[in-house]
Scaffold this active site. Structure first.
Site, mmCIF file in Angstrom:
data_model
loop_
_atom_site.group_PDB
_atom_site.id
_atom_site.type_symbol
_atom_site.label_atom_id
_atom_site.label_comp_id
_atom_site.label_asym_id
_atom_site.label_seq_id
_atom_site.Cartn_x
_atom_site.Cartn_y
_atom_site.Cartn_z
ATOM 1 N N SER A 55 3.416 2.789 6.812
ATOM 2 C CA SER A 55 3.170 2.137 5.536
ATOM 3 C C SER A 55 3.812 0.753 5.461
ATOM 4 O O SER A 55 3.388 -0.166 6.143
ATOM 5 C CB SER A 55 3.662 3.039 4.399
ATOM 6 O OG SER A 55 3.334 2.511 3.139
ATOM 7 N N ASP A 94 0.142 -3.496 1.693
ATOM 8 C CA ASP A 94 1.097 -3.140 2.741
ATOM 9 C C ASP A 94 0.299 -2.716 3.972
ATOM 10 O O ASP A 94 -0.928 -2.856 4.006
ATOM 11 C CB ASP A 94 2.049 -2.033 2.268
ATOM 12 C CG ASP A 94 1.310 -0.786 1.808
ATOM 13 O OD1 ASP A 94 0.080 -0.873 1.545
ATOM 14 O OD2 ASP A 94 1.935 0.274 1.698
ATOM 15 N N ASP A 140 -2.298 1.156 0.829
ATOM 16 C CA ASP A 140 -2.302 2.031 -0.338
ATOM 17 C C ASP A 140 -1.556 1.405 -1.515
ATOM 18 O O ASP A 140 -1.336 2.049 -2.530
ATOM 19 C CB ASP A 140 -1.747 3.427 -0.009
ATOM 20 C CG ASP A 140 -0.262 3.428 0.331
ATOM 21 O OD1 ASP A 140 0.318 2.339 0.497
ATOM 22 O OD2 ASP A 140 0.307 4.533 0.442
#
Length: 452
Positions: free
Chosen positions: A94, A237, A241
């Site tokens: 992430s 990112d 998300d």
């Protein structure tokens, strides 16, 4: 849970996250799932292909077929899992720096796994109890080429395309060299926007900026917005998300502010919204204004998802939830954080107002954040002990749902260990900048003093 943190498993590739460990997770997950097919996908990180290959092999070794999705944003992967009714293994870290990677597990409903299922998988990882497929039970691996296109097509059908197109917007987009580079430019252009990009080539080294869309990483996007007279900047990112925004003057919009603006549009009297314990007073104010209920959880998408499901079971309506880091859920669309969708919902607000006008009512608070790194578990323990001692000396009752949060009415401060990195995080917010700074500095200094 010892293995799965607030958003899956993450660590420095080859150290905190080894190939052998990823193999064990994949075999354990496939063993617990006991299904015919499993999806495997990844983001753009340089170790992504390595770990995706290992995860696919681990799942296949249990006798399950594997759908290889390649590089795709997290929301595209969760959509595929839901539509195909199969679980997924997503290799992503992430927002973490490029040396990190991680494993996120997704259920057949396209939602991150609940704690109960993660605990079962964790038990199999620790005990190394895996199903082993016989030689004649090993299934095929299939390359799936349409995941991103199908995801964009569904996005287009899920937002107000006419309103956005009529606004004739120019969007400056920064996908952070991540998986969103493969989908978001196409999506916003298909919405009728003029799109200008920076850091839009997939590259796991993140040469243009670090993956986390925080103010200090978005200077190029701010400059691009200002130089091109764009109406808004949108930053993702690494796994796309999240969405963070820049206004038409090139000013960074804090994620708590954009969450409040979107919540004010989405919430009605009697609704419920869910946020993490580091929730901003901005969202509290919105809930008070519209007559909605605010529920708090520990930080992390898994905790918010779990509470939303519980509220649904009670018959509550939850049109929006999330955290002030740009990770927002619109549960009526899908119970996942989707940076491209979040961005489109913000574009809908720009039909009659500029970005600065949209967020102006929610900018009266000031935020301070610190991240203090630790090098060992003993150092971490000393830091947390110092934080606890400091909290107990203060004239406020702490909320201990996740770390320690002290509310003072005009301001609040929270200290907690990160669930994804070796850091102690401090958050403070106040109506006055000096007040927030003072609260953050107080607990920061107490923690730092404990190391000497």
């Amino acid at each position: 849970m010892d293995i799965f943190g607030s958003s899956g498993v993450r660590g420095v590739a080859g150290k905190g996250l080894s190939p052998e460990f990823v193999l064990r997770i994949a075999r354990a997950a496939a063993t617990v799932w006991d299904v015919d097919r499993v999806a495997v996908a990844r983001d753009t990180r340089t170790t992504g292909q390595l770990f995706a290959n290992i995860a696919a092999g681990g799942a296949a070794s249990t006798g399950t077929a594997v759908d290889r999705l390649g590089i795709a944003p997290t929301p595209a992967v969760t959509r595929y899992c839901e539509v195909e009714s199969l679980p997924g293994i997503l290799i992503t870290a992430s927002h973490n720096p490029p040396q990190y990677n991680g494993v996120k597990l997704i259920g057949t409903d396209g939602i991150e796994l609940p704690v109960r299922t993660l605990e079962r998988i964790e038990e199999h990882v620790l005990t190394e109890q895996f199903t082993i497929g016989e030689w004649n039970e090993i299934e095929e691996t299939t390359q799936i080429e349409t995941v991103n296109d199908d995801y964009v097509e569904e996005l287009l059908a899920s937002v107000d395309r006419e309103t956005i197109a009529d606004a004739n917007l120019t969007v400056a987009l920064d996908p952070a060299h991540g998986a969103g580079a493969l989908t978001s430019p196409e999506f916003y252009r298909a919405l009728g926007c003029s799109v200008i990009t920076v850091n839009a080539q997939p590259d796991g080294h993140f040469p243009g900026r670090m993956s986390e869309p925080v103010k200090e990483h978005l200077e190029d996007l701010c400059t691009l917005v200002e130089a091109t007279d764009a109406d808004v900047g949108i930053a993702h990112d690494g796994d796309a998300d999240r969405a963070i925004f820049i206004d038409e003057d090139g000013n960074y919009i804090d994620g708590d502010t954009s969450l409040a603006a979107l919540a004010a549009e989405a919430l009605s009297k009697g609704d419920t919204t869910v946020a993490a314990v580091n929730v901003s007073q901005r969202l509290v104010d919105v809930c008070d204004d519209v007559g909605a209920t605010l529920e708090l959880t520990p930080i992390g998408a898994t905790n918010i998802i779990t509470r939303i499901k519980e509220l649904w079971a009670e018959g509550q309506t939850v049109p929006i939830s999330g955290e002030g880091n740009g990770g927002i859920f619109f549960p009526n669309y899908r119970l996942v954080r989707d940076g491209a969708y979040i961005g489109a919902k913000f574009l809908e607000l720009l039909a009659d107002s500029t970005a600065s006008e949209v967020v102006a009512p929610y900018q009266s608070y000031h935020n301070v954040r610190y991240n203090i790194e630790y090098r060992s578990e003993s150092q971490r323990s000393k830091m947390l002990a110092a934080a606890e001692t400091y909290v107990e000396s203060q004239d406020a009752t702490p909320n201990t749902i996740d770390g320690y949060r002290l509310d003072y009415g005009d301001a609040w401060v929270l200290v907690r260990p990160s669930g994804t990195e070796p850091k102690i995080r401090i958050y403070a917010e106040g109506r006055e900048a000096d007040r927030a700074q003072s609260l953050a500095d107080g607990i920061h200094d107490a923690i730092m003093s404990a190391q000497h």
